[in-house]
Write an enzyme that holds these catalytic residues in place. Structure first.
Site, mmCIF file in Angstrom:
data_model
loop_
_atom_site.group_PDB
_atom_site.id
_atom_site.type_symbol
_atom_site.label_atom_id
_atom_site.label_comp_id
_atom_site.label_asym_id
_atom_site.label_seq_id
_atom_site.Cartn_x
_atom_site.Cartn_y
_atom_site.Cartn_z
ATOM 1 N N TYR A 3 0.819 -1.222 0.000
ATOM 2 C CA TYR A 3 0.000 0.000 0.000
ATOM 3 C C TYR A 3 0.857 1.280 0.000
ATOM 4 O O TYR A 3 0.634 2.204 -0.785
ATOM 5 C CB TYR A 3 -0.903 -0.048 1.230
ATOM 6 C CG TYR A 3 -1.802 1.135 1.431
ATOM 7 C CD1 TYR A 3 -2.960 1.309 0.675
ATOM 8 C CD2 TYR A 3 -1.514 2.085 2.412
ATOM 9 C CE1 TYR A 3 -3.794 2.400 0.881
ATOM 10 C CE2 TYR A 3 -2.342 3.168 2.631
ATOM 11 C CZ TYR A 3 -3.478 3.326 1.862
ATOM 12 O OH TYR A 3 -4.303 4.406 2.076
ATOM 13 N N GLU A 63 -12.165 -1.837 8.419
ATOM 14 C CA GLU A 63 -12.269 -0.700 9.326
ATOM 15 C C GLU A 63 -10.922 -0.370 9.961
ATOM 16 O O GLU A 63 -10.071 -1.220 10.119
ATOM 17 C CB GLU A 63 -13.313 -0.984 10.419
ATOM 18 C CG GLU A 63 -12.973 -2.106 11.371
ATOM 19 C CD GLU A 63 -13.296 -3.505 10.820
ATOM 20 O OE1 GLU A 63 -13.500 -3.648 9.602
ATOM 21 O OE2 GLU A 63 -13.307 -4.458 11.627
ATOM 22 N N ARG A 72 -0.604 6.986 17.473
ATOM 23 C CA ARG A 72 -1.099 7.547 16.204
ATOM 24 C C ARG A 72 -1.717 8.915 16.480
ATOM 25 O O ARG A 72 -2.021 9.244 17.623
ATOM 26 C CB ARG A 72 -2.210 6.651 15.594
ATOM 27 C CG ARG A 72 -1.789 5.251 15.171
ATOM 28 C CD ARG A 72 -0.868 5.267 13.963
ATOM 29 N NE ARG A 72 -0.568 3.905 13.516
ATOM 30 C CZ ARG A 72 0.398 3.137 14.012
ATOM 31 N NH1 ARG A 72 1.170 3.571 14.982
ATOM 32 N NH2 ARG A 72 0.605 1.926 13.528
HETATM 33 P P1 NAD Z 1 -12.798 3.915 1.470
HETATM 34 O O1 NAD Z 1 -12.370 2.492 1.348
HETATM 35 O O2 NAD Z 1 -13.960 4.222 2.345
HETATM 36 O O3 NAD Z 1 -13.061 4.538 0.037
HETATM 37 C C1 NAD Z 1 -12.350 4.139 -1.112
HETATM 38 C C2 NAD Z 1 -13.362 3.859 -2.190
HETATM 39 O O4 NAD Z 1 -12.675 3.484 -3.390
HETATM 40 C C3 NAD Z 1 -14.313 2.709 -1.832
HETATM 41 O O5 NAD Z 1 -15.660 3.127 -1.819
HETATM 42 C C4 NAD Z 1 -14.059 1.679 -2.932
HETATM 43 O O6 NAD Z 1 -15.225 0.970 -3.344
HETATM 44 C C5 NAD Z 1 -13.508 2.548 -4.049
HETATM 45 N N1 NAD Z 1 -12.782 1.727 -5.012
HETATM 46 C C6 NAD Z 1 -11.901 0.723 -4.745
HETATM 47 N N2 NAD Z 1 -11.518 0.133 -5.883
HETATM 48 C C7 NAD Z 1 -12.166 0.776 -6.889
HETATM 49 C C8 NAD Z 1 -12.182 0.611 -8.292
HETATM 50 N N3 NAD Z 1 -11.468 -0.342 -8.887
HETATM 51 N N4 NAD Z 1 -12.965 1.432 -9.039
HETATM 52 C C9 NAD Z 1 -13.718 2.393 -8.436
HETATM 53 N N5 NAD Z 1 -13.734 2.602 -7.107
HETATM 54 C C10 NAD Z 1 -12.971 1.802 -6.334
HETATM 55 O O7 NAD Z 1 -11.496 4.724 1.959
HETATM 56 P P2 NAD Z 1 -11.358 6.230 2.443
HETATM 57 O O8 NAD Z 1 -11.013 6.197 3.880
HETATM 58 O O9 NAD Z 1 -12.510 7.038 1.995
HETATM 59 O O10 NAD Z 1 -10.041 6.655 1.643
HETATM 60 C C11 NAD Z 1 -10.044 7.528 0.523
HETATM 61 C C12 NAD Z 1 -8.625 7.748 0.046
HETATM 62 O O11 NAD Z 1 -7.820 8.277 1.111
HETATM 63 C C13 NAD Z 1 -7.917 6.474 -0.417
HETATM 64 O O12 NAD Z 1 -7.088 6.777 -1.509
HETATM 65 C C14 NAD Z 1 -7.052 6.105 0.782
HETATM 66 O O13 NAD Z 1 -5.944 5.341 0.395
HETATM 67 C C15 NAD Z 1 -6.670 7.468 1.311
HETATM 68 N N6 NAD Z 1 -6.330 7.454 2.740
HETATM 69 C C16 NAD Z 1 -7.299 7.316 3.687
HETATM 70 C C17 NAD Z 1 -6.948 7.315 5.026
HETATM 71 C C18 NAD Z 1 -7.979 7.168 6.123
HETATM 72 O O14 NAD Z 1 -7.626 7.251 7.311
HETATM 73 N N7 NAD Z 1 -9.254 6.960 5.810
HETATM 74 C C19 NAD Z 1 -5.596 7.455 5.405
HETATM 75 C C20 NAD Z 1 -4.648 7.586 4.408
HETATM 76 C C21 NAD Z 1 -5.018 7.604 3.078
#
Ligand code: NAD
Length: 332
Positions: free
Chosen positions: A149, A191, A220
């Site tokens: 990742y 989660e 964290r």
């Molecule tokens: P999330 O998993 O709730 O949302 C990601 C979405 O991407 C999901 O709804 C999933 O269905 C969609 N997705 C996955 N594969 C896909 C595909 N092939 N085509 C279309 N859609 C697809 O995660 P989030 O917490 O909302 O994270 C959003 C972004 O922020 C991500 O890039 C994640 O890596 C980054 N991020 C989040 C956090 C956090 O704490 N939530 C921390 C660091 C980075």
């Protein structure tokens, strides 16, 4: 009068994307949401919602047609248990999404593209102590990120830079530090720690034993979702093209996080530490010096306040599903 922009949010069926769509709509923008699934807990506010698999170039091309700005949030991701369980699958899925989204956005003359990176890009060797020095943006190099990742996120940051240098394509890059809040995944394996602990506490009755991964002394920092969305919008509007931290710099141990949630729930619970479970890096915190300089802004929702809203929401969801012992006990 401000002209209405046409904005694409990918990952709009997920946690941050769904909240961002809501905020952009409240700000009066035209928004297209794209995801492989619809939002799970409430209807999208987007003007248009396309169900597409963004690992395919054609899908990215369709998603980015007649769009001014892209917030690229789609990713295969989850908490530490999930991202350590499948390095190949996660790296492959996210590489395909990001490579194709960047190129399709460029081909469709998108004016600005924001990539959602992560604190998982930071060198693991700088996060070996619970009392970690907060991470500055330059601490991502020499590269030693989270396997799978984190490597993919760091590589896509590089790709964004190449697109800017070689094609003049306008990119922004944000490094989120743990985001939490209502309407986020709280069970099923994807989660993250605040939602997982809220679920475990909501499920428990006073005196129960709750399992915490690791010894609970790992540290964290946590950012409430509304602060995350505010920072995203400000970064998109800014001229800052280098990767930027977005998080809080209040560091807590997982044991402390658990204690805050118990206090909110009004429950006295016992803990069993499972040392066989993954706990990720030992300590992680955000250095917000550049964030303050660049955006004149810093996430400020107190952890206790954000967790109160999050806990209530998870408790209600579980109650609806018949999974909580009782709703009384939750304090205002
Ligand atoms: P999330 O998993 O709730 O949302 C990601 C979405 O991407 C999901 O709804 C999933 O269905 C969609 N997705 C996955 N594969 C896909 C595909 N092939 N085509 C279309 N859609 C697809 O995660 P989030 O917490 O909302 O994270 C959003 C972004 O922020 C991500 O890039 C994640 O890596 C980054 N991020 C989040 C956090 C956090 O704490 N939530 C921390 C660091 C980075």
């Amino acid at each position: 009068m401000k002209t209405k922009m046409r904005i694409l949010v990918t990952g709009a069926g997920g946690f941050i994307g769904h909240h961002l769509v809501r905020r952009l709509k409240a700000d009066g923008q035209w928004v297209r949401g794209v995801d492989i699934k619809r939002p799970e807990y409430e209807a999208t506010a987007a003007d248009e919602f396309q169900l597409l698999d963004l690992r395919e170039y054609e899908a990215c091309s369709k998603a980015t047609t007649k769009i001014d700005q892209v917030y690229n949030l789609a990713a295969d991701m989850g908490g530490i248990g999930y991202i350590t369980s499948s390095h190949a699958g996660i790296a492959r899925n996210n590489t395909l999404i990001n490579v194709h989204m960047l190129e399709a956005s460029r081909q469709n003359q998108v004016k600005r593209f924001l990539f959602s990176s992560s604190a998982c890009v930071y060198a693991q060797s700088k996060q070996t102590s619970a009392d970690v020095t907060p991470l500055r943006e330059e601490d991502a190099y020499p590269a030693d990120p989270e396997p799978g990742y984190g490597w993919e996120k760091l590589y896509t940051e590089e790709l964004c830079k190449y697109y800017r240098q070689d094609y003049g394509f306008d990119t922004r890059m944000v490094r989120f530090h743990n985001v939490y809040g209502p309407l986020g995944t709280y069970d099923g394996g994807k989660e993250k720690s605040p939602a997982a602990l809220c679920r475990k506490v909501a499920h428990a009755v006073p005196g129960d034993v709750v399992e915490i991964w690791g010894d609970g002394l790992q540290t964290r920092s946590y950012m409430y979702i509304d602060d995350c969305v505010e920072g995203l919008i400000r970064l998109m509007a800014s001229n800052h093209v280098d990767a930027l931290n977005l998080g809080t710099d209040r560091m807590v141990t997982i044991n402390e996080l658990f204690a805050i949630i118990c206090e909110i729930a009004g429950k006295t619970l016992r803990v069993r530490h499972d040392l066989t479970k993954p706990q990720g890096v030992r300590g992680r915190n955000s250095d917000n010096t550049r964030l303050r300089q660049v955006l004149g802004y810093e996430p400020s929702t107190p952890l206790e306040q954000g967790l109160r809203v999050t806990y209530r929401w998870i408790e209600q969801e579980m109650h609806r599903a018949g999974r909580t012992p009782t709703l009384v006990g939750s304090r205002a």
